[in-house]
Design a protein around this motif. Sequence first.
Motif, PDB file in Angstrom:
ATOM      1  N   VAL A 154       0.844  -1.198   0.000  1.00  0.00           N
ATOM      2  CA  VAL A 154       0.000   0.000   0.000  1.00  0.00           C
ATOM      3  C   VAL A 154       0.877   1.245   0.000  1.00  0.00           C
ATOM      4  N   LYS A 155       1.978   1.193   0.738  1.00  0.00           N
ATOM      5  CA  LYS A 155       2.918   2.327   0.740  1.00  0.00           C
ATOM      6  C   LYS A 155       3.430   2.582  -0.677  1.00  0.00           C
ATOM      7  N   VAL A 156       3.802   1.520  -1.371  1.00  0.00           N
ATOM      8  CA  VAL A 156       4.288   1.645  -2.752  1.00  0.00           C
ATOM      9  C   VAL A 156       3.182   2.201  -3.649  1.00  0.00           C
ATOM     10  N   ALA A 157       1.960   1.691  -3.494  1.00  0.00           N
ATOM     11  CA  ALA A 157       0.826   2.175  -4.297  1.00  0.00           C
ATOM     12  C   ALA A 157       0.598   3.662  -4.085  1.00  0.00           C
ATOM     13  N   ARG A 158       0.650   4.092  -2.839  1.00  0.00           N
ATOM     14  CA  ARG A 158       0.431   5.518  -2.549  1.00  0.00           C
ATOM     15  C   ARG A 158       1.550   6.381  -3.127  1.00  0.00           C
ATOM     16  N   TYR A 159       2.781   5.872  -3.067  1.00  0.00           N
ATOM     17  CA  TYR A 159       3.903   6.609  -3.640  1.00  0.00           C
ATOM     18  C   TYR A 159       3.695   6.765  -5.155  1.00  0.00           C
ATOM     19  N   LEU A 160       3.357   5.669  -5.836  1.00  0.00           N
ATOM     20  CA  LEU A 160       3.176   5.719  -7.286  1.00  0.00           C
ATOM     21  C   LEU A 160       1.997   6.615  -7.669  1.00  0.00           C
TER      22      LEU A 160
ATOM     23  N   ASP B  38       0.967   9.192  -5.988  1.00  0.00           N
ATOM     24  CA  ASP B  38       1.441  10.557  -5.777  1.00  0.00           C
ATOM     25  C   ASP B  38       2.315  11.017  -6.945  1.00  0.00           C
ATOM     26  N   ARG B  39       3.161  10.140  -7.456  1.00  0.00           N
ATOM     27  CA  ARG B  39       4.027  10.490  -8.585  1.00  0.00           C
ATOM     28  C   ARG B  39       3.206  10.731  -9.850  1.00  0.00           C
ATOM     29  N   LEU B  40       2.174   9.917 -10.073  1.00  0.00           N
ATOM     30  CA  LEU B  40       1.287  10.151 -11.220  1.00  0.00           C
ATOM     31  C   LEU B  40       0.719  11.560 -11.170  1.00  0.00           C
ATOM     32  N   GLU B  41       0.330  11.976  -9.972  1.00  0.00           N
ATOM     33  CA  GLU B  41      -0.242  13.311  -9.776  1.00  0.00           C
ATOM     34  C   GLU B  41       0.804  14.403  -9.997  1.00  0.00           C
ATOM     35  N   LYS B  42       1.967  14.250  -9.353  1.00  0.00           N
ATOM     36  CA  LYS B  42       2.998  15.287  -9.439  1.00  0.00           C
ATOM     37  C   LYS B  42       3.560  15.433 -10.845  1.00  0.00           C
ATOM     38  N   LEU B  43       3.645  14.327 -11.570  1.00  0.00           N
ATOM     39  CA  LEU B  43       4.143  14.373 -12.940  1.00  0.00           C
ATOM     40  C   LEU B  43       3.039  14.708 -13.943  1.00  0.00           C
ATOM     41  N   GLU B  44       1.820  14.875 -13.433  1.00  0.00           N
ATOM     42  CA  GLU B  44       0.651  15.203 -14.255  1.00  0.00           C
ATOM     43  C   GLU B  44       0.475  14.210 -15.398  1.00  0.00           C
ATOM     44  N   LEU B  45       0.557  12.919 -15.055  1.00  0.00           N
ATOM     45  CA  LEU B  45       0.463  11.856 -16.051  1.00  0.00           C
ATOM     46  C   LEU B  45      -0.958  11.347 -16.259  1.00  0.00           C
ATOM     47  N   CYS B  46      -1.858  11.649 -15.330  1.00  0.00           N
ATOM     48  CA  CYS B  46      -3.231  11.168 -15.502  1.00  0.00           C
ATOM     49  C   CYS B  46      -4.216  12.215 -15.022  1.00  0.00           C
TER      50      CYS B  46
ATOM     51  N   ASP C 253      -7.503  -1.506  -2.853  1.00  0.00           N
ATOM     52  CA  ASP C 253      -6.679  -2.189  -1.857  1.00  0.00           C
ATOM     53  C   ASP C 253      -7.405  -3.472  -1.471  1.00  0.00           C
ATOM     54  N   LEU C 254      -6.874  -4.600  -1.907  1.00  0.00           N
ATOM     55  CA  LEU C 254      -7.559  -5.875  -1.680  1.00  0.00           C
ATOM     56  C   LEU C 254      -7.610  -6.274  -0.209  1.00  0.00           C
ATOM     57  N   ALA C 255      -6.806  -5.628   0.637  1.00  0.00           N
ATOM     58  CA  ALA C 255      -6.885  -5.909   2.074  1.00  0.00           C
ATOM     59  C   ALA C 255      -8.100  -5.239   2.700  1.00  0.00           C
TER      60      ALA C 255
ATOM     61  N   LEU D  68      11.266   4.521  -0.410  1.00  0.00           N
ATOM     62  CA  LEU D  68      10.090   5.374  -0.636  1.00  0.00           C
ATOM     63  C   LEU D  68       9.420   5.840   0.657  1.00  0.00           C
ATOM     64  N   ASN D  69      10.212   6.103   1.685  1.00  0.00           N
ATOM     65  CA  ASN D  69       9.649   6.440   2.995  1.00  0.00           C
ATOM     66  C   ASN D  69       9.514   7.930   3.267  1.00  0.00           C
ATOM     67  N   SER D  70      10.202   8.765   2.477  1.00  0.00           N
ATOM     68  CA  SER D  70      10.157  10.201   2.748  1.00  0.00           C
ATOM     69  C   SER D  70      10.226  10.968   1.430  1.00  0.00           C
ATOM     70  N   GLU D  71      10.156  12.286   1.528  1.00  0.00           N
ATOM     71  CA  GLU D  71      10.216  13.120   0.325  1.00  0.00           C
ATOM     72  C   GLU D  71      11.522  12.928  -0.424  1.00  0.00           C
ATOM     73  N   GLU D  72      12.621  12.835   0.313  1.00  0.00           N
ATOM     74  CA  GLU D  72      13.946  12.689  -0.293  1.00  0.00           C
ATOM     75  C   GLU D  72      14.421  11.246  -0.203  1.00  0.00           C
ATOM     76  N   PRO D  73      15.132  10.751  -1.230  1.00  0.00           N
ATOM     77  CA  PRO D  73      15.667   9.386  -1.184  1.00  0.00           C
ATOM     78  C   PRO D  73      16.633   9.208  -0.015  1.00  0.00           C
ATOM     79  N   SER D  74      16.607   8.013   0.573  1.00  0.00           N
ATOM     80  CA  SER D  74      17.479   7.747   1.715  1.00  0.00           C
ATOM     81  C   SER D  74      18.882   7.333   1.303  1.00  0.00           C
TER      82      SER D  74
END
Length: 197
Positions: A19-25, A27-35, A42-44, A149-155
Amino acid sequence: MSRHIVLLCGSNRSNSQSVKVARYLRDRLEKLELCDSSELIDLASSWLPLWPEEDTDRVWNAQQSILKKATALIVISPEWNGMACPALKNFFLYAGLGELGHKPALLVGVSAGLGGAYPIAELRASSYKNSRILYLPEQLIIRNVESMLNSEEPSDESDSRIRARADWALQLLCQYDAALRTIRPAIKHPPEFSTGM
């Protein structure tokens, strides 16, 4: 026509790394204005009964209406003992041509260690048969996911590299989406060929 991307999180566990990965992706779709819009299944938290049990809560009906609006998908699968998790395999028993047919999909493997490739291979081998989902030849594998993918900046360098690859893969998915828009309406499926061979 607007681009609507559905992210399918295949973990059985709530608040999972998937779910963390899904939320990150998402967010990136939104920020990159791809969709134009996106939705997360979430199947859970949106549990489907094991096929072919009766879906008394009509969970599939809700998921089905979301999927029919999708122009592209991102399928996120954790690796459980070297396999795709049961919730995701069960989902593909429900989903068919009407929901996923000839729609591009990016496969994303998630692993706590150095794995993640086996669920992708498993889904490529069987989940497309009746659904006719079109997996991109590229994929993402998020290894050591707890440190990614835990924060704004890469670790670290690995986190930075997977973020760059994710952005590229999302852009590729959108290119496939644009290309397949003319193909989907042109394909006719006679009832006798409604399932794969």
